[in-house]
Scaffold this motif. Structure first.
Motif, short mmCIF file in Angstrom:
data_model
loop_
_atom_site.label_atom_id
_atom_site.label_comp_id
_atom_site.label_asym_id
_atom_site.label_seq_id
_atom_site.Cartn_x
_atom_site.Cartn_y
_atom_site.Cartn_z
N ALA A 87 -36.02 30.73 -5.45
CA ALA A 87 -34.91 31.67 -5.27
C ALA A 87 -34.88 32.77 -6.32
CB ALA A 87 -33.58 30.91 -5.29
N ALA A 88 -35.34 32.49 -7.53
CA ALA A 88 -35.17 33.45 -8.64
C ALA A 88 -35.76 34.83 -8.36
CB ALA A 88 -35.76 32.87 -9.92
N PRO A 89 -37.02 34.95 -7.94
CA PRO A 89 -37.55 36.30 -7.67
C PRO A 89 -36.89 36.97 -6.48
CG PRO A 89 -39.16 34.61 -7.07
CD PRO A 89 -38.06 33.92 -7.81
N ILE A 90 -36.49 36.18 -5.50
CA ILE A 90 -35.79 36.76 -4.34
C ILE A 90 -34.45 37.31 -4.76
CG2 ILE A 90 -34.73 36.23 -2.10
CD1 ILE A 90 -36.92 34.12 -1.69
N ALA A 91 -33.74 36.55 -5.59
CA ALA A 91 -32.44 37.01 -6.08
C ALA A 91 -32.57 38.31 -6.85
CB ALA A 91 -31.81 35.93 -6.96
N GLU A 92 -33.59 38.41 -7.68
CA GLU A 92 -33.79 39.62 -8.47
C GLU A 92 -34.11 40.81 -7.58
OE1 GLU A 92 -36.49 41.28 -12.21
OE2 GLU A 92 -36.71 39.21 -11.51
N ALA A 93 -34.92 40.60 -6.57
CA ALA A 93 -35.33 41.71 -5.70
C ALA A 93 -34.22 42.15 -4.75
CB ALA A 93 -36.56 41.31 -4.89
N THR A 94 -33.38 41.22 -4.32
CA THR A 94 -32.37 41.52 -3.30
C THR A 94 -30.97 41.74 -3.85
OG1 THR A 94 -31.95 39.16 -2.97
CG2 THR A 94 -33.61 40.19 -1.55
N SER A 95 -30.78 41.46 -5.14
CA SER A 95 -29.46 41.57 -5.77
C SER A 95 -28.45 40.56 -5.23
CB SER A 95 -28.90 43.00 -5.64
OG SER A 95 -29.74 43.92 -6.28
N ILE A 96 -28.94 39.43 -4.73
CA ILE A 96 -28.07 38.33 -4.31
C ILE A 96 -27.99 37.34 -5.48
CG2 ILE A 96 -27.67 36.49 -2.63
CD1 ILE A 96 -29.57 37.89 -0.73
N ASP A 97 -26.81 36.80 -5.73
CA ASP A 97 -26.68 35.76 -6.75
C ASP A 97 -27.68 34.64 -6.44
OD1 ASP A 97 -25.65 33.17 -7.89
OD2 ASP A 97 -24.06 34.47 -8.65
N ALA A 98 -28.40 34.20 -7.45
CA ALA A 98 -29.44 33.19 -7.25
C ALA A 98 -28.87 31.91 -6.64
CB ALA A 98 -30.13 32.87 -8.57
N GLN A 99 -27.63 31.56 -7.00
CA GLN A 99 -27.01 30.37 -6.41
C GLN A 99 -26.85 30.52 -4.90
OE1 GLN A 99 -24.05 27.85 -8.60
NE2 GLN A 99 -23.54 29.83 -9.50
N ALA A 100 -26.51 31.73 -4.46
CA ALA A 100 -26.35 31.97 -3.03
C ALA A 100 -27.69 31.87 -2.32
CB ALA A 100 -25.70 33.33 -2.80
N VAL A 101 -28.74 32.44 -2.91
CA VAL A 101 -30.07 32.33 -2.30
C VAL A 101 -30.46 30.87 -2.15
CG1 VAL A 101 -32.52 32.90 -2.51
CG2 VAL A 101 -30.80 34.57 -3.22
N ARG A 102 -30.24 30.08 -3.21
CA ARG A 102 -30.56 28.65 -3.15
C ARG A 102 -29.75 27.96 -2.06
NH1 ARG A 102 -30.14 29.04 -9.00
NH2 ARG A 102 -28.29 27.70 -9.03
N ALA A 103 -28.49 28.32 -1.95
CA ALA A 103 -27.62 27.71 -0.94
C ALA A 103 -28.10 28.03 0.48
CB ALA A 103 -26.18 28.17 -1.12
N TYR A 104 -28.48 29.28 0.72
CA TYR A 104 -28.96 29.67 2.05
C TYR A 104 -30.27 28.95 2.37
CZ TYR A 104 -25.64 33.54 1.32
OH TYR A 104 -24.51 34.30 1.07
N GLY A 105 -31.17 28.87 1.39
CA GLY A 105 -32.43 28.17 1.61
C GLY A 105 -32.21 26.69 1.87
N ASN A 106 -31.33 26.07 1.11
CA ASN A 106 -31.01 24.66 1.28
C ASN A 106 -30.43 24.39 2.67
OD1 ASN A 106 -30.67 21.97 -0.09
ND2 ASN A 106 -28.51 22.36 0.36
N ALA A 107 -29.53 25.25 3.10
CA ALA A 107 -28.91 25.09 4.42
C ALA A 107 -29.94 25.26 5.53
CB ALA A 107 -27.78 26.10 4.60
#
Length: 274
Positions: A87-107
């Motif tokens: 999630a970390a590089p995706i969060a940096e590139a997309t400006s989404i909170d890393a916790q949210a990226v992890r949550a979406y991926g987990n779901a």
């Protein structure tokens, strides 16, 4: 300022002196010009960051984002944390909170196991999260933004307007005794994915391992959204299935376009906003 009328003031006498103030002013101006010129040269000598964006396709469904790695979604605790490296590089590139990226991926991973025919991608969930609350940061109040705390809970809690049948809102009388939204007269949408209490009672799921489904917690909210989208055997890999799923969230063509565009941006690994 222009003076209107007759000025009775007498002209002041010219004082004797060397005129130093004028000289100091000229020197000061020269110094400022030299400093400004140096600053401008320093800007142009610096590398210019390329801020160009890729054009967003209008395909429905939007392309899937980078697939999260397989993890044990049945492990104890907050399984989304096991997606941190992804999630970390995706969060940096997309400006989404890393916790949210992890949550979406987990779901999305839970959905792939629980409802395999659904074929839900994490960036579709992210598209919904962007449109609804900017991933748990928009409260609807200009000077009162929210954020996810270290445990993924929105602080302050996001509670939407009362669904009281006015100002273009539907009329939805209280269905939860105010437990979710604090209102015993009308329902409100709640949390980062904006669930009304009746929908949360049907689709809400615990995804952070604390034994409670809470619409204000981003892991739970993302999984609840996945459950809603995948309901009725929908296949989100088809245009009709994806559109029907988004309509189940909000029956609006404009809403579908906004979610599609956000999800398509995230598939390109760039922010949804311009």
């Amino acid at each position: 300022m222009t003076y209107h009328g007759h000025d009775n003031r007498q002209p002041s006498r010219v004082r004797a002196g060397c005129g130093c103030a004028g000289i100091v002013g000229v020197v000061t101006a020269i110094v400022l010009i030299v400093a400004l010129t140096g600053w401008l040269f320093s800007i142009f000598k610096s590398p210019i960051v390329n801020t160009s964006r890729q054009l967003v396709p209008t395909d429905v469904p939007p392309a899937a984002g980078q697939e999260p790695p397989r993890i044990d979604v049945h492990a104890s605790g907050r399984t989304s944390n096991n997606l941190a490296a992804w999630a970390a590089p995706i969060a940096e590139a997309t400006s989404i909170d890393a916790q949210a990226v992890r949550a979406y991926g987990n779901a999305a991973l839970i959905a792939a196991e629980s409802w395999p025919a659904c074929q839900l991608s994490w960036n579709t969930l992210a598209g919904l999260g962007w449109v609804e609350t900017r991933h748990g940061t928009y409260t609807g109040r200009t000077f009162d933004s929210a954020a996810l705390d270290d445990n993924g809970f929105v602080q302050p809690a996001i509670i939407g307007p009362a669904l009281n049948g006015t100002n273009g809102f539907a009329l939805v009388r209280d269905t939860d005794g105010g437990q979710i939204d604090g209102d015993t007269e009308y329902d409100h949408a709640a949390g980062p994915m904006q669930f009304i209490p009746e929908s949360w009672q049907r689709y809400g799921r615990d995804a952070n391992g604390d034994g409670q489904a809470d619409p204000q917690q981003i892991d739970d909210a993302a999984l609840g959204a996945a459950n809603l989208l995948c309901a009725d055997g929908r296949d989100l890999a088809t245009a009709q299935g994806w559109q029907d799923a988004i309509f189940s969230y909000n029956l609006s063509n404009d809403y579908v376009v906004k979610v599609r565009d956000a999800a398509a941006n995230y598939a390109l690994n760039q922010p949804a906003h311009r």
